[in-house]
Design a protein around this motif. Structure first.
Motif, short mmCIF file in Angstrom:
data_model
loop_
_atom_site.label_atom_id
_atom_site.label_comp_id
_atom_site.label_asym_id
_atom_site.label_seq_id
_atom_site.Cartn_x
_atom_site.Cartn_y
_atom_site.Cartn_z
N ILE A 196 2.65 4.69 -18.47
CA ILE A 196 2.05 5.99 -18.78
C ILE A 196 1.10 6.38 -17.64
CG2 ILE A 196 2.30 5.73 -21.27
CD1 ILE A 196 -0.53 4.69 -21.43
N PRO A 197 0.67 7.66 -17.57
CA PRO A 197 -0.14 8.11 -16.42
C PRO A 197 -1.33 7.19 -16.15
CG PRO A 197 0.58 10.01 -17.66
CD PRO A 197 1.05 8.80 -18.45
N SER A 198 -1.47 6.82 -14.88
CA SER A 198 -2.42 5.78 -14.48
C SER A 198 -3.27 6.17 -13.28
CB SER A 198 -1.66 4.49 -14.17
OG SER A 198 -0.80 4.12 -15.22
N SER A 199 -3.25 7.42 -12.89
CA SER A 199 -4.01 7.83 -11.70
C SER A 199 -5.51 7.71 -11.93
CB SER A 199 -3.69 9.28 -11.34
OG SER A 199 -2.32 9.48 -11.15
N VAL A 200 -6.24 7.44 -10.84
CA VAL A 200 -7.69 7.54 -10.88
C VAL A 200 -8.06 8.99 -11.17
CG1 VAL A 200 -9.79 7.43 -9.46
CG2 VAL A 200 -8.08 5.59 -9.34
N ARG A 201 -8.94 9.18 -12.15
CA ARG A 201 -9.32 10.55 -12.52
C ARG A 201 -10.48 11.04 -11.66
NH1 ARG A 201 -10.71 9.08 -18.41
NH2 ARG A 201 -11.42 7.29 -17.22
N LEU B 137 -11.13 0.88 -9.02
CA LEU B 137 -10.95 -0.20 -9.99
C LEU B 137 -11.77 0.06 -11.25
CD1 LEU B 137 -11.06 -3.24 -7.54
CD2 LEU B 137 -9.08 -2.48 -8.85
N GLN B 138 -13.00 0.51 -11.07
CA GLN B 138 -13.85 0.82 -12.21
C GLN B 138 -13.26 1.95 -13.05
OE1 GLN B 138 -17.89 1.81 -11.15
NE2 GLN B 138 -18.35 2.70 -13.15
N PHE C 242 0.84 -1.20 0.00
CA PHE C 242 0.00 0.00 0.00
C PHE C 242 0.88 1.25 0.00
CE2 PHE C 242 -2.10 -3.42 2.39
CZ PHE C 242 -3.11 -3.71 1.48
N ASN C 243 1.97 1.16 -0.73
CA ASN C 243 2.89 2.30 -0.89
C ASN C 243 2.14 3.49 -1.48
OD1 ASN C 243 5.42 3.61 -0.92
ND2 ASN C 243 5.68 3.10 -3.07
N GLY C 244 2.76 4.65 -1.43
CA GLY C 244 2.10 5.88 -1.87
C GLY C 244 1.63 5.88 -3.30
N ASN C 245 2.20 5.01 -4.14
CA ASN C 245 1.79 4.99 -5.55
C ASN C 245 0.85 3.83 -5.88
OD1 ASN C 245 3.52 2.82 -5.41
ND2 ASN C 245 4.80 3.42 -7.14
N LYS C 246 0.42 3.07 -4.86
CA LYS C 246 -0.43 1.91 -5.13
C LYS C 246 -1.89 2.32 -5.28
CE LYS C 246 2.76 -1.27 -5.20
NZ LYS C 246 3.96 -0.45 -5.04
N ILE C 247 -2.72 1.35 -5.66
CA ILE C 247 -4.11 1.65 -6.00
C ILE C 247 -4.88 2.18 -4.79
CG2 ILE C 247 -4.93 -0.72 -5.63
CD1 ILE C 247 -6.65 -0.23 -8.22
N ILE C 248 -4.58 1.65 -3.59
CA ILE C 248 -4.98 2.32 -2.35
C ILE C 248 -3.73 2.45 -1.50
CG2 ILE C 248 -7.37 1.49 -2.41
CD1 ILE C 248 -6.61 -0.44 -0.11
N THR C 249 -3.68 3.47 -0.65
CA THR C 249 -2.44 3.74 0.06
C THR C 249 -2.68 4.37 1.42
OG1 THR C 249 -0.27 4.83 -0.08
CG2 THR C 249 -2.16 6.04 -0.96
N SER C 250 -1.70 4.17 2.30
CA SER C 250 -1.66 4.91 3.56
C SER C 250 -0.33 5.63 3.67
CB SER C 250 -1.85 3.95 4.74
OG SER C 250 -0.86 2.95 4.74
#
Length: 379
Positions: free
Chosen positions: A373-378, A279-280, A209-217
């Motif tokens: 390439i950029p993968s952040s949740v928008r 995820l969606q 759950f690192n800072g760049n993972k899909i959820i993080t602390s």
């Protein structure tokens, strides 16, 4: 390549710098953090740690989850619980993040590198089986590397960028050769192979759950397992192996200060509430990228493998060759769109250059061509 930059800017609705993957805190994060602070339980004991462990186990389908300070510590403890000892060998893939090999090294063991599959980017069952058939034998229920004389104790495949590898085939091979399977599921929370969550095929698995993972602390990790005894031992040794007592300080084995603080767990509980939406969103972004790159010559968007459902943690493209890759990296980064190459192969690093390897044709091919390439949740 201007059209690529323009597409990404339009997708994220900004002309400002676009990072590769940044966290989103749009739910109850501040509320739960304040509640945690008000309780004064901000260290490794608190209700959010317990709640997070239950919820992550429920989400993945594992019977037990043990929260740790990060994914690397989770993998380290998983390998120790798999009885990886000094001078043992652990099979893994060279195309991985350094944490995989670091965790092996923390056990004073040595990696052995087998190739990956082009479609999954993960450890190849055929390469694994070929290596074992040609180099190993079973003696007294142990897998012995005939080249080195060492015991191959474990195998650690990694689900690269969240794309599941052929983990069921790898599991069957490991069982045949008396090798403990430990999944590096650091990147694959929310990914499924044949309807089953990654990390639940092996005896033990590590999630990050690192800072760049899909959820993080901001950090954080966990071990998941179906084995009650291993779960209890994992919790014990990640909490300095302290024997429970109201006041005495007694420790019954070498332990580690790897327990996740309640503060971080509070963040993760809030993040888990939004995971399905994340995820969606990522799947929608993957569809847009796939459609866009269909019309771009010599660039292929990397899709989830067959029989899999990927979390698409990091989106990736495949370029024609290394020269095109380098040109793509320079142009996008010069124009405010962060991209990065896939990792340098582990066997090229100074610490691991003497490690035994199979033919690594696929790994080398991907190293030369894959770009994230950029993968952040928008939002």
């Amino acid at each position: 390549m201007n059209n690529i930059v323009e597409f990404v800017q339009d997708t994220y609705k900004t002309k400002e710098f676009i990072p590769l993957h940044e966290p989103r805190f749009t739910g109850n994060e501040k509320k739960y953090l304040n509640e945690c602070i008000d309780s004064t339980f901000v260290s490794s004991v608190g209700k959010f740690v317990d709640e997070f462990e239950k919820k992550i186990a429920d989400f993945t389908g594992a019977k037990y989850a043990i929260a740790t300070t990060n994914g690397t510590s989770a993998l380290h403890i998983s390998l120790l619980l798999a009885d990886v000892q000094k001078d043992d060998e652990v099979i893994t893939q060279p195309l991985t993040f350094i944490a995989t090999c670091n965790a092996i090294s923390y056990c004073n063991a040595k990696p052995v590198f087998v190739d990956v599959d082009l479609d999954t980017l993960g450890l190849s069952p055929s390469s694994l089986e070929k290596f074992l058939d040609e180099n190993c034998e079973i003696k007294e229920s142990r897998c012995i590397n005939k080249t080195t004389g060492k015991t191959i104790k474990a195998c650690v495949p990694m689900h690269t960028f969240g794309h599941p590898c052929r983990i069921d085939e790898i599991k069957d091979i490991c069982e045949k050769w008396h090798i403990v399977l430990v999944e590096d599921a650091a990147e694959s929370l929310g990914s499924y192979y044949k309807g089953r969550h990654t990390g639940t095929f092996a005896k033990l698995a590590a999630i990050s759950f690192n800072g760049n993972k899909i959820i993080t602390s901001g950090g954080g990790g966990c071990i998941i397992t179906d084995d009650e005894e291993l779960a209890k031992k994992a919790k014990h040794i990640t909490t300095t192996a302290k024997v429970p007592h109201r006041w005495e300080y007694t420790h019954d084995m070498i332990g580690y200060n790897y327990r996740l603080p309640n503060l971080n767990a509070a963040l993760l509980v809030a993040q888990l509430e939004q995971l399905e939406l994340f995820l969606q969103n990522k799947r929608e972004l993957a569809k847009e990228y796939e459609e866009f790159f269909t019309n771009i010559a010599d660039i292929t968007f990397i899709k989830e493998p067959q029989q899999s459902r990927s979390n698409y943690w990091l989106h990736a493209v495949l370029l024609k060759d290394r020269a095109d890759r380098d040109e793509f990296l320079k142009f996008t980064n010069d124009n405010g769109v962060m991209t990065r190459p896939i990792w340098t192969l582990m066997n090229r690093l100074e610490m691991f250059k003497e490690c035994q390897c199979t033919d690594l044709t696929n790994s080398i091919y991907l190293e030369d061509r894959v770009v994230n390439i950029p993968s952040s949740v928008r939002i």
